[in-house]
Design an enzyme around this catalytic site. Structure first.
Site, PDB file in Angstrom:
ATOM      1  N   HIS A  32     -43.162  -4.699   4.309  1.00  0.00           N
ATOM      2  CA  HIS A  32     -42.243  -3.865   4.978  1.00  0.00           C
ATOM      3  C   HIS A  32     -42.199  -5.065   5.852  1.00  0.00           C
ATOM      4  O   HIS A  32     -42.514  -5.983   6.492  1.00  0.00           O
ATOM      5  CB  HIS A  32     -43.753  -2.792   5.187  1.00  0.00           C
ATOM      6  CG  HIS A  32     -44.598  -3.413   6.084  1.00  0.00           C
ATOM      7  ND1 HIS A  32     -45.761  -2.873   5.806  1.00  0.00           N
ATOM      8  CD2 HIS A  32     -45.003  -3.944   7.522  1.00  0.00           C
ATOM      9  CE1 HIS A  32     -46.688  -3.628   6.932  1.00  0.00           C
ATOM     10  NE2 HIS A  32     -46.159  -4.356   7.528  1.00  0.00           N
ATOM     11  N   ASP A  71     -42.379  -0.762  17.453  1.00  0.00           N
ATOM     12  CA  ASP A  71     -43.074   0.134  16.841  1.00  0.00           C
ATOM     13  C   ASP A  71     -44.332   1.008  17.223  1.00  0.00           C
ATOM     14  O   ASP A  71     -44.976  -0.069  18.477  1.00  0.00           O
ATOM     15  CB  ASP A  71     -43.648   0.302  15.015  1.00  0.00           C
ATOM     16  CG  ASP A  71     -43.985  -1.351  14.604  1.00  0.00           C
ATOM     17  OD1 ASP A  71     -44.215  -1.754  15.873  1.00  0.00           O
ATOM     18  OD2 ASP A  71     -43.471  -1.292  13.303  1.00  0.00           O
ATOM     19  N   ASP A 104     -46.992  -6.142   2.231  1.00  0.00           N
ATOM     20  CA  ASP A 104     -46.202  -5.441   0.821  1.00  0.00           C
ATOM     21  C   ASP A 104     -44.948  -5.067   1.068  1.00  0.00           C
ATOM     22  O   ASP A 104     -44.178  -4.152   0.056  1.00  0.00           O
ATOM     23  CB  ASP A 104     -46.466  -3.930   0.786  1.00  0.00           C
ATOM     24  CG  ASP A 104     -46.757  -3.310   2.319  1.00  0.00           C
ATOM     25  OD1 ASP A 104     -45.690  -3.632   3.382  1.00  0.00           O
ATOM     26  OD2 ASP A 104     -46.747  -1.435   2.199  1.00  0.00           O
TER      27      ASP A 104
HETATM   28  C1  F6R Z   1     -45.149  -5.346  13.710  1.00  0.00           C
HETATM   29  C2  F6R Z   1     -44.996  -4.633  12.652  1.00  0.00           C
HETATM   30  C3  F6R Z   1     -45.189  -4.783  11.377  1.00  0.00           C
HETATM   31  C4  F6R Z   1     -46.092  -6.351  11.555  1.00  0.00           C
HETATM   32  C5  F6R Z   1     -46.257  -6.241   9.609  1.00  0.00           C
HETATM   33  C6  F6R Z   1     -47.340  -8.239   9.536  1.00  0.00           C
HETATM   34  O1  F6R Z   1     -44.939  -4.139  15.049  1.00  0.00           O
HETATM   35  O2  F6R Z   1     -44.156  -3.919  12.502  1.00  0.00           O
HETATM   36  O3  F6R Z   1     -44.260  -5.279  10.522  1.00  0.00           O
HETATM   37  O4  F6R Z   1     -45.332  -7.998  11.473  1.00  0.00           O
HETATM   38  O5  F6R Z   1     -47.456  -5.238   9.403  1.00  0.00           O
HETATM   39  O6  F6R Z   1     -48.524  -7.410  10.497  1.00  0.00           O
HETATM   40  P1  F6R Z   1     -49.784  -9.220  11.226  1.00  0.00           P
HETATM   41  O7  F6R Z   1     -48.550  -9.445  11.703  1.00  0.00           O
HETATM   42  O8  F6R Z   1     -50.951  -8.261  11.436  1.00  0.00           O
HETATM   43  O9  F6R Z   1     -49.797  -9.741   9.616  1.00  0.00           O
END
Ligand code: F6R
Length: 261
Positions: free
Chosen positions: A138, A67, A136
């Site tokens: 995702h 992303d 959440d």
């Molecule tokens: C990043 C991504 C997100 C993160 C998620 C967790 O490329 O796709 O899904 O993996 O937001 O973020 P962190 O690791 O910063 O807690």
């Protein structure tokens, strides 16, 4: 799903790196799906160590990132292109022309997303996909209620995700609302998926993803349908799992030949 609970994030990241390195050694032309955020940083450090000290070779690999923020270019300090350059690409020998990251400055976003999907197909599909998880649930930036069959497209971040990610920016107001993300359908086509989650604030999302029903309300729960999904946790992110002892027993009693499968 294979649930691997380690005492801490460093140990869990070393385990995930061991699997990834084994896949790259077996298939030097591996196509890697990469994530950003805080979670994969210790994994990337370990991969860099293996590159430097053990000759782990990326010269035949191709990568696709999950992303990017809409509106941020490579020169923005919080762009994922910049993040990848600083945390991984500058320290390994992955050829620059085989690195793919959605373009946050694309003028025609739907056409760019369709082309991104086509590039993944043209590369032969993703062999190993690295994932973090949002508080959440995702994966990529597929927020709750995303279609479980979705492809690369524009998404709108929730208030919670913008707040979770604010520490990468000067202020929460600076976090873009829109992102380009691989879809859940795109992620599910990877041949192996490694999801890493560390810390207490991921415990609820992890419990829902691993032991809850499959639901678009916790997008990571779709990994229950993936034939090779490995979930690397520390004690804190695993703390709400009901079958912790079972997962530990399974891992501790695996036949050696099965460890890197
Ligand atoms: C990043 C991504 C997100 C993160 C998620 C967790 O490329 O796709 O899904 O993996 O937001 O973020 P962190 O690791 O910063 O807690």
């Amino acid at each position: 799903m294979e649930i691997i609970i380690s005492p801490d994030s460093a140990t869990a990241s070393r385990e995930a790196a061991r699997f990834l390195a084994a896949r790259i050694r077996k298939n030097p032309g591996a196509v890697l799906g990469l994530a950003t955020g805080s979670t994969p940083v210790p994994l990337y450090r370990e991969i860099i160590r293996r590159h430097r000290e053990e000759g782990l070779d990326f010269s035949g690999c191709t990568s696709f990132n999950l992303d990017e923020y809409v509106g941020l270019g490579a020169d923005h300090p919080a762009s994922y292109r910049r993040f990848m350059q600083e945390n991984l690409f500058s320290a390994i020998n992955l050829p620059a022309d085989r690195i793919h990251i959605p373009d946050g400055l694309a003028s025609d976003i739907p056409a760019h997303c369709a082309a991104y999907e086509k590039s993944i197909l043209d590369a032969g599909g993703i062999d190993v996909q690295i994932l973090g998880i949002g508080s959440d649930g995702h994966v990529g930036f597929n927020e709750p209620t995303s279609s479980l069959a979705s492809r690369t497209r524009i998404k709108t971040l929730t208030t919670r995700t913008r707040s979770d990610n604010a520490h990468f920016f000067d202020s929460e107001n600076d976090v873009p609302h829109h992102v380009i993300t691989m879809g859940i359908g795109t992620i599910m086509e990877a041949r192996a998926v490694l999801l890493l989650a560390f810390g207490e604030n991921k415990a609820e999302a992890v419990a829902g993803a691993v032991e809850g029903p499959i639901s678009a309300n916790n997008p990571a729960s779709i990994l229950q349908m993936h034939p090779t999904a490995k979930i690397y946790l520390d004690e804190k992110s695993a703390s709400l799992l009901k079958r912790r002892d079972y997962y530990r027993w399974v891992r501790d009693n695996k036949p050696d030949w099965q460890r890197d499968c």
